[in-house]
Scaffold this motif. Structure first.
Motif, PDB file in Angstrom:
ATOM      1  N   ALA A 523      51.327 -20.387   3.449  1.00 62.39           N
ATOM      2  CA  ALA A 523      52.302 -21.541   3.308  1.00 62.39           C
ATOM      3  C   ALA A 523      51.449 -22.510   2.575  1.00 62.39           C
ATOM      4  CB  ALA A 523      52.718 -21.992   4.758  1.00 62.39           C
ATOM      5  N   GLY A 524      52.078 -23.364   1.497  1.00 62.87           N
ATOM      6  CA  GLY A 524      51.603 -24.417   0.650  1.00 62.87           C
ATOM      7  C   GLY A 524      50.364 -23.856  -0.156  1.00 62.87           C
ATOM      8  N   GLY A 525      50.230 -22.349  -0.328  1.00 60.93           N
ATOM      9  CA  GLY A 525      49.181 -22.167  -1.267  1.00 60.93           C
ATOM     10  C   GLY A 525      49.793 -22.002  -2.647  1.00 60.93           C
ATOM     11  N   ASN A 526      48.840 -21.448  -3.623  1.00 63.20           N
ATOM     12  CA  ASN A 526      49.076 -21.251  -5.003  1.00 63.20           C
ATOM     13  C   ASN A 526      49.548 -20.156  -5.048  1.00 63.20           C
ATOM     14  OD1 ASN A 526      48.915 -21.352  -7.763  1.00 63.20           O
ATOM     15  ND2 ASN A 526      47.410 -22.659  -8.126  1.00 63.20           N
ATOM     16  N   PRO A 527      50.913 -19.877  -5.604  1.00 63.91           N
ATOM     17  CA  PRO A 527      51.619 -18.614  -5.671  1.00 63.91           C
ATOM     18  C   PRO A 527      51.214 -17.935  -7.270  1.00 63.91           C
ATOM     19  CG  PRO A 527      53.205 -20.310  -6.373  1.00 63.91           C
ATOM     20  CD  PRO A 527      52.040 -20.836  -5.674  1.00 63.91           C
ATOM     21  N   SER A 532      44.793 -13.143  -1.315  1.00 64.07           N
ATOM     22  CA  SER A 532      43.626 -13.037  -0.546  1.00 64.07           C
ATOM     23  C   SER A 532      42.869 -14.432  -0.291  1.00 64.07           C
ATOM     24  CB  SER A 532      42.572 -11.941  -0.874  1.00 64.07           C
ATOM     25  OG  SER A 532      42.260 -12.176  -2.186  1.00 64.07           O
ATOM     26  N   THR A 533      42.961 -15.323  -1.595  1.00 68.43           N
ATOM     27  CA  THR A 533      42.355 -16.627  -1.569  1.00 68.43           C
ATOM     28  C   THR A 533      43.251 -17.447  -1.035  1.00 68.43           C
ATOM     29  OG1 THR A 533      43.305 -17.238  -3.597  1.00 68.43           O
ATOM     30  CG2 THR A 533      41.399 -15.753  -3.835  1.00 68.43           C
ATOM     31  N   GLN A 534      44.438 -17.238  -0.721  1.00 64.10           N
ATOM     32  CA  GLN A 534      45.507 -18.314  -0.132  1.00 64.10           C
ATOM     33  C   GLN A 534      45.984 -18.470   1.309  1.00 64.10           C
ATOM     34  OE1 GLN A 534      46.532 -20.899  -2.455  1.00 64.10           O
ATOM     35  NE2 GLN A 534      44.715 -19.660  -3.357  1.00 64.10           N
ATOM     36  N   VAL A 535      45.525 -17.133   1.972  1.00 63.67           N
ATOM     37  CA  VAL A 535      45.624 -17.027   3.250  1.00 63.67           C
ATOM     38  C   VAL A 535      44.824 -18.289   4.037  1.00 63.67           C
ATOM     39  CG1 VAL A 535      45.736 -15.504   5.193  1.00 63.67           C
ATOM     40  CG2 VAL A 535      46.391 -14.416   3.110  1.00 63.67           C
ATOM     41  N   ILE A 536      45.807 -18.824   4.978  1.00 61.78           N
ATOM     42  CA  ILE A 536      45.101 -19.679   5.987  1.00 61.78           C
ATOM     43  C   ILE A 536      44.333 -18.902   6.974  1.00 61.78           C
ATOM     44  CG2 ILE A 536      45.540 -21.607   7.337  1.00 61.78           C
ATOM     45  CD1 ILE A 536      48.071 -22.203   5.781  1.00 61.78           C
ATOM     46  N   ALA A 537      43.098 -19.233   7.052  1.00 66.55           N
ATOM     47  CA  ALA A 537      42.179 -18.347   7.752  1.00 66.55           C
ATOM     48  C   ALA A 537      41.976 -18.815   9.421  1.00 66.55           C
ATOM     49  CB  ALA A 537      40.927 -18.288   7.161  1.00 66.55           C
ATOM     50  N   TYR A 538      41.856 -17.911  10.221  1.00 65.72           N
ATOM     51  CA  TYR A 538      41.113 -18.100  11.689  1.00 65.72           C
ATOM     52  C   TYR A 538      39.751 -18.563  11.461  1.00 65.72           C
ATOM     53  CZ  TYR A 538      45.316 -16.417  14.061  1.00 65.72           C
ATOM     54  OH  TYR A 538      46.572 -16.227  14.568  1.00 65.72           O
ATOM     55  N   LEU A 539      39.437 -19.449  11.938  1.00 61.36           N
ATOM     56  CA  LEU A 539      37.914 -20.089  11.659  1.00 61.36           C
ATOM     57  C   LEU A 539      36.856 -19.396  12.830  1.00 61.36           C
ATOM     58  CD1 LEU A 539      38.937 -23.469  11.087  1.00 61.36           C
ATOM     59  CD2 LEU A 539      38.394 -21.883   9.416  1.00 61.36           C
ATOM     60  N   GLU A 540      35.790 -19.200  12.211  1.00 64.76           N
ATOM     61  CA  GLU A 540      34.780 -18.571  13.230  1.00 64.76           C
ATOM     62  C   GLU A 540      34.428 -19.838  14.197  1.00 64.76           C
ATOM     63  OE1 GLU A 540      31.725 -17.018  11.110  1.00 64.76           O
ATOM     64  OE2 GLU A 540      32.774 -15.474  10.195  1.00 64.76           O
ATOM     65  N   GLY A 541      34.054 -19.111  15.629  1.00 67.76           N
ATOM     66  CA  GLY A 541      33.826 -20.046  16.668  1.00 67.76           C
ATOM     67  C   GLY A 541      32.214 -20.068  16.694  1.00 67.76           C
ATOM     68  N   ILE A 542      31.332 -19.183  16.310  1.00 71.52           N
ATOM     69  CA  ILE A 542      30.152 -19.179  16.552  1.00 71.52           C
ATOM     70  C   ILE A 542      29.787 -19.282  18.127  1.00 71.52           C
ATOM     71  CG2 ILE A 542      27.746 -19.786  15.907  1.00 71.52           C
ATOM     72  CD1 ILE A 542      29.408 -18.622  13.466  1.00 71.52           C
ATOM     73  N   ILE A 697      40.173 -28.233  -9.544  1.00 75.11           N
ATOM     74  CA  ILE A 697      41.511 -28.383  -9.963  1.00 75.11           C
ATOM     75  C   ILE A 697      41.744 -29.160 -11.139  1.00 75.11           C
ATOM     76  CG2 ILE A 697      43.541 -30.099  -9.067  1.00 75.11           C
ATOM     77  CD1 ILE A 697      42.935 -29.485  -6.174  1.00 75.11           C
ATOM     78  N   ALA A 698      40.661 -29.972 -11.373  1.00 72.36           N
ATOM     79  CA  ALA A 698      40.752 -30.824 -12.858  1.00 72.36           C
ATOM     80  C   ALA A 698      40.619 -29.844 -14.014  1.00 72.36           C
ATOM     81  CB  ALA A 698      39.818 -31.814 -12.886  1.00 72.36           C
ATOM     82  N   SER A 699      39.901 -28.738 -13.691  1.00 69.01           N
ATOM     83  CA  SER A 699      39.394 -27.641 -14.769  1.00 69.01           C
ATOM     84  C   SER A 699      40.368 -26.579 -14.915  1.00 69.01           C
ATOM     85  CB  SER A 699      37.976 -27.055 -14.516  1.00 69.01           C
ATOM     86  OG  SER A 699      37.147 -28.246 -14.487  1.00 69.01           O
ATOM     87  N   GLY A 700      41.197 -26.370 -13.919  1.00 74.33           N
ATOM     88  CA  GLY A 700      42.057 -25.143 -13.958  1.00 74.33           C
ATOM     89  C   GLY A 700      41.371 -24.129 -13.433  1.00 74.33           C
ATOM     90  N   ASP A 701      42.083 -22.976 -13.471  1.00 79.64           N
ATOM     91  CA  ASP A 701      41.708 -21.371 -13.269  1.00 79.64           C
ATOM     92  C   ASP A 701      40.901 -20.838 -14.247  1.00 79.64           C
ATOM     93  OD1 ASP A 701      43.106 -18.372 -11.996  1.00 79.64           O
ATOM     94  OD2 ASP A 701      41.153 -19.258 -11.878  1.00 79.64           O
ATOM     95  N   PHE A 702      39.614 -21.091 -14.294  1.00 79.03           N
ATOM     96  CA  PHE A 702      38.712 -20.576 -15.431  1.00 79.03           C
ATOM     97  C   PHE A 702      37.687 -19.404 -14.796  1.00 79.03           C
ATOM     98  CE2 PHE A 702      36.872 -24.370 -13.737  1.00 79.03           C
ATOM     99  CZ  PHE A 702      35.487 -23.792 -13.075  1.00 79.03           C
ATOM    100  N   ALA A 703      37.365 -18.503 -15.842  1.00 82.46           N
ATOM    101  CA  ALA A 703      36.494 -17.663 -15.431  1.00 82.46           C
ATOM    102  C   ALA A 703      36.936 -16.807 -14.260  1.00 82.46           C
ATOM    103  CB  ALA A 703      35.061 -18.207 -15.312  1.00 82.46           C
ATOM    104  N   GLY A 704      37.998 -16.766 -14.005  1.00 79.37           N
ATOM    105  CA  GLY A 704      38.557 -15.982 -12.906  1.00 79.37           C
ATOM    106  C   GLY A 704      38.212 -16.509 -11.610  1.00 79.37           C
ATOM    107  N   ILE A 705      38.050 -17.982 -11.431  1.00 76.91           N
ATOM    108  CA  ILE A 705      37.603 -18.445 -10.165  1.00 76.91           C
ATOM    109  C   ILE A 705      38.739 -19.197  -9.596  1.00 76.91           C
ATOM    110  CG2 ILE A 705      36.290 -20.253  -9.128  1.00 76.91           C
ATOM    111  CD1 ILE A 705      34.490 -20.019 -11.742  1.00 76.91           C
ATOM    112  N   PRO A 706      39.286 -18.662  -8.187  1.00 76.50           N
ATOM    113  CA  PRO A 706      40.211 -19.584  -7.876  1.00 76.50           C
ATOM    114  C   PRO A 706      40.070 -21.109  -7.229  1.00 76.50           C
ATOM    115  CG  PRO A 706      39.381 -18.064  -6.210  1.00 76.50           C
ATOM    116  CD  PRO A 706      38.703 -17.642  -7.677  1.00 76.50           C
ATOM    117  N   PHE A 707      40.916 -21.891  -7.341  1.00 76.19           N
ATOM    118  CA  PHE A 707      40.416 -23.031  -6.973  1.00 76.19           C
ATOM    119  C   PHE A 707      41.337 -23.711  -5.886  1.00 76.19           C
ATOM    120  CE2 PHE A 707      43.857 -23.511 -10.323  1.00 76.19           C
ATOM    121  CZ  PHE A 707      44.674 -23.970  -9.864  1.00 76.19           C
ATOM    122  N   GLY A 708      41.084 -24.907  -5.543  1.00 75.61           N
ATOM    123  CA  GLY A 708      41.936 -25.530  -4.261  1.00 75.61           C
ATOM    124  C   GLY A 708      41.117 -25.568  -3.300  1.00 75.61           C
TER     125      GLY A 708
END
Length: 746
Positions: A523-527, A532-542, A697-708
């Motif tokens: 939800a709210g991610g970049n389609p 896999s880069t857009q899924v809102i994660a469960y965070l680790e508790g350590i 975000i300013a540079s866009g999606d370059f070199a295959g790197i997802p942003f945001g």
């Protein structure tokens, strides 16, 4: 898998001659006889005098069975092997004993037999596990026993079929703790860091050159190895949540004075300086008379006490420039940074590990009280000493030593704790480190880091929660002998009973259990980017260790210690912060003074850090999140002698305003840091927060790197006062400062 019986019958030469005898008679004969101690109710009795003399017994476990009614061992997952055998022990005296399976062999008596064993109290059919070991093929299980209490020892073995062999049970004194004494591999003294940074220039790396266009080169997750699953504690029977204290009955004294909140490092800094993105930040910082020094993976930044950046961010390898001809510490920015300030000597210690090219600890200490000045730099070579990879290093100042702790991996050996000669560090000469490896069962250590107001021969002190669920806190002390370092000793000086806690929050991988709004969805991610880069994660508790810092404070006639860790607060997986105040009066021994699980509502609170002021008040900071609360930063405290936090919680960074989440990666730091101002006794806390990567975000999606929001984080530095002696600063100016890096424009 164990061979079926028809195959075994077909290969056994004796049975060829007896083929006319009914199978039922064969099963009753000696060939297939179960061992006498096959069941809990028929356990072999160990003399109560053991381990004096040492007790050793062996049994052929080839035809042992696994009783489905028996409780499974918590330390080896879903089963206890193919066959189990039992012993029973009622000691005549209190003491420490080692239940070991060394000497167990597979059929043929040559190869070691893979075993796991656990110790239980209670009656057969109503057993309660009190210890478990599955660290290798044969294992030590060192534990404290009480006279007159019956302990039942269950051993499972994992060799299949005809390889199943002989199980050996030894009851003996604890083995000596391995000691390692070695000198620094390299040392040198740097130019002032401010001059090195000026020479570097630290020009931003262009998008076209970063990572050579390879996403794997520029997105990097700093390791924090966990105990193998077979050695991690599972839920303990009988603990319904871990709630302690007066939550819901607190008489609040009002909120703390929030003095300032300013931006620390952000992941964009890693991109701009190093051309890489990092997870997690491992945010840490400390405050001195005139400066606040913040470190995070993989950079350092120095602020004045008004929150103005005066140096950096710069690579942490800068502190080790003087080792460029001799050590990888000058080149490997690999992470797990620590910075601590020593009030006693007015010095700053900084550290990170080297992992890319070598396995070392890189430690530097300032030559003056100015953190922008020169540093004595050191490399401690763990690889050549045979100790393994020194993960998760933590440090603390004692009077004559720097307390040192790492978790050893490759292979996993558990923690190593010890000390570095503080006088030699301060002098800039080759220095000695002494490390002890007390066993994998003693996980969860944090070193004491001593604050004033006085400094009265504080020994290197370490605290542990045993690495999982439990009901005691162990206290260990190292007594350095810097004249003859090999004569340095270590001892567990206390095992302090506390309210039982459960550390397991859920069965998520690596303890990824803390939800965010929209967790598990895109939800709210970049389609346009990989899901896999857009899924809102469960965070680790350590949750398997005490949290940094393990502050000790010296008041002269008494010493105090403040500790915290994350627990399952309600028995249903809600994370809360369990904290303890320990006290040692006139060096007569450490005891529990106060404890509480801070969990005032339905939100998760975790990744805490706690410290006591010189006036005796307490400061606690932590992360907050839930399905309906965006990741935020909370602060609270305790004023006076209350048994609970009585300073009303302040949300110093409110994620519900920005709506930020973390996507694609579960790592949420491995620690945060609470420190106390040596000048005015205020509390300084640094912690991470979600933050989109503005540069990408300013540079866009370059070199295959997802942003945001993928690998997106920022940090905050928060100053507040629980004693409420300071006036509020201009909140419009200081609550969310926009530093010269434009960190909040997104």
């Amino acid at each position: 898998m164990r061979n079926n019986q028809s195959n075994r019958l077909g290969r056994h030469p004796l049975l060829i001659k007896l083929s006319g005898i009914p199978l039922a008679l064969l099963l009753c004969g000696s060939v297939f006889a179960q061992p006498a101690n096959n069941d809990c109710s028929s356990a072999t009795v160990i003399p109560g005098t053991a381990p004096d003399p040492v007790y050793t017994d062996s049994v052929d476990a080839t035809n042992a069975t696994l009783d489905p009614a028996d409780p499974l061992l918590s330390c080896n997952g879903p089963n206890d092997g193919n066959q189990t055998v039992w012993w029973e022990y009622t000691p005549d005296a209190d003491g420490m004993v080692n239940f070991s399976t060394f000497g167990s062999t597979q059929s043929g008596g040559v190869l070691e037999l893979d075993t796991a064993h656990g110790v239980f109290t209670g009656s057969c059919g109503a057993l309660i596990e009190v210890g478990c070991a599955d660290f290798g093929l044969n294992d030590n299980l060192v534990m404290e026993v009480q006279a007159g209490v019956t302990y039942r020892i269950k051993v499972g073995q994992f060799a299949a079929g005809n390889d199943a062999g002989t199980v050996v049970m030894n009851v003996e004194p604890p083995p000596p703790i391995p000691q390692y004494v070695f000198e620094s591999y390299a040392n040198g003294t740097s130019r002032p860091v401010r001059d090195i940074v000026a020479d570097l220039g630290l020009a931003a790396i262009s998008a076209s050159s970063a990572g050579s266009g390879n996403k794997a080169d520029v997105i990097y997750e700093v390791p924090n190895f966990m105990k193998p699953e077979s050695q991690s504690s599972q839920s303990r029977a009988g603990i319904v949540g871990s709630q302690v204290g007066g939550n819901g009955k607190v008489k609040w004294k009002g909120p703390a004075d929030l003095l300032q909140v300013f931006d620390g490092g952000v992941n964009d800094d890693n991109w701009d300086v190093l051309g890489t993105l990092i997870a997690p930040p491992d945010t840490v910082g400390d405050v001195g008379p005139d400066h606040y020094v913040q470190m995070y993976n993989l950079l350092t930044e120095i602020f004045d006490k008004e929150g103005n950046s005066i140096l950096g961010p710069f690579p942490t390898t800068t502190f080790f420039e003087s080792l460029s001809a001799s050590s990888w510490c000058a080149y490997d920015d690999d992470g797990d940074p620590i910075v601590i300030y020593d009030e006693e000597t007015d010095r700053w210690l900084v550290s990170q590990f080297s992992a890319t090219n070598w396995w070392s600890l890189c430690v530097a200490i300032s030559t003056t009280g100015d953190p922008t000045g020169s540093y004595h730099a050191y490399e401690f070579d763990f690889l050549s000493e045979g100790l393994g990879f020194p993960d998760y290093p933590k440090f603390g100042f004692a009077t004559g030593a720097v307390n040192t702790m790492v978790n050893l991996f490759s292979p996993f050996q558990g923690p190593a704790i010890g000390a570095i000669d503080k006088a030699e560090l301060l002098a800039g000469v080759p220095t000695t480190i002494v490390m002890f490896v007390p066993g994998a069962e003693n996980f969860g250590f944090v070193p004491g880091d001593n604050d004033g107001p006085v400094f009265d021969n504080t020994l290197p002190t370490f605290f542990t929660n045993g690495g999982g669920s439990g009901d005691t806190i162990g206290v260990w002390e190292v007594a350095p002998d810097w004249g003859t370092p090999e004569d340095t000793t270590i001892a567990e000086v206390a095992n302090i009973a506390v309210s039982p806690w459960e550390s397991n929050l859920c069965d998520g991988p690596r303890g990824a259990c803390i939800p965010q709004p929209g967790v598990g969805t895109t939800a709210g991610g970049n389609p346009n980017l990989p899901a896999s880069t857009q899924v809102i994660a469960y965070l680790e508790g350590i949750t398997d260790r005490l949290m940094f810092r393990g502050q000790t404070r010296d008041f002269g006639k008494r010493k105090g210690a403040m500790l915290s860790h994350t627990v399952n607060a309600d028995g249903s997986g809600k994370a809360g912060v369990r904290w303890y105040e320990m006290e040692n009066k006139k060096d007569r021994g450490w005891k529990l003074k106060k404890e509480e699980t801070f969990s005032p509502d339905g939100d998760h609170r975790w990744m805490g850090s706690i410290a006591m002021t010189a006036s005796g008040s307490t400061c606690l900071g932590y992360s907050i999140s839930s399905e309906s609360t965006y990741p935020s930063i909370g602060i609270t405290g305790r004023k006076g002698k209350a048994n609970h936090m009585n300073i009303k919680e302040v949300v110093a960074y409110d994620g519900n305003i920005s709506g930020g989440v973390q996507r694609g990666v579960a790592r949420w730091g491995d620690y945060s840091s609470m420190s106390i101002d040596p000048v005015d006794d205020t509390c300084w806390y640094t912690q991470e927060n979600p933050r989109p990567n503005a540069s990408l975000i300013a540079s866009g999606d370059f070199a295959g790197i997802p942003f945001g929001e993928y690998f997106g984080w920022g940090t905050k530095v928060i100053q507040y006062d629980v004693d409420r002696k300071h006036k509020h600063k201009d909140k419009d100016k200081d609550k969310d400062k926009d530093k010269d890096k434009d960190k909040d424009k997104d």
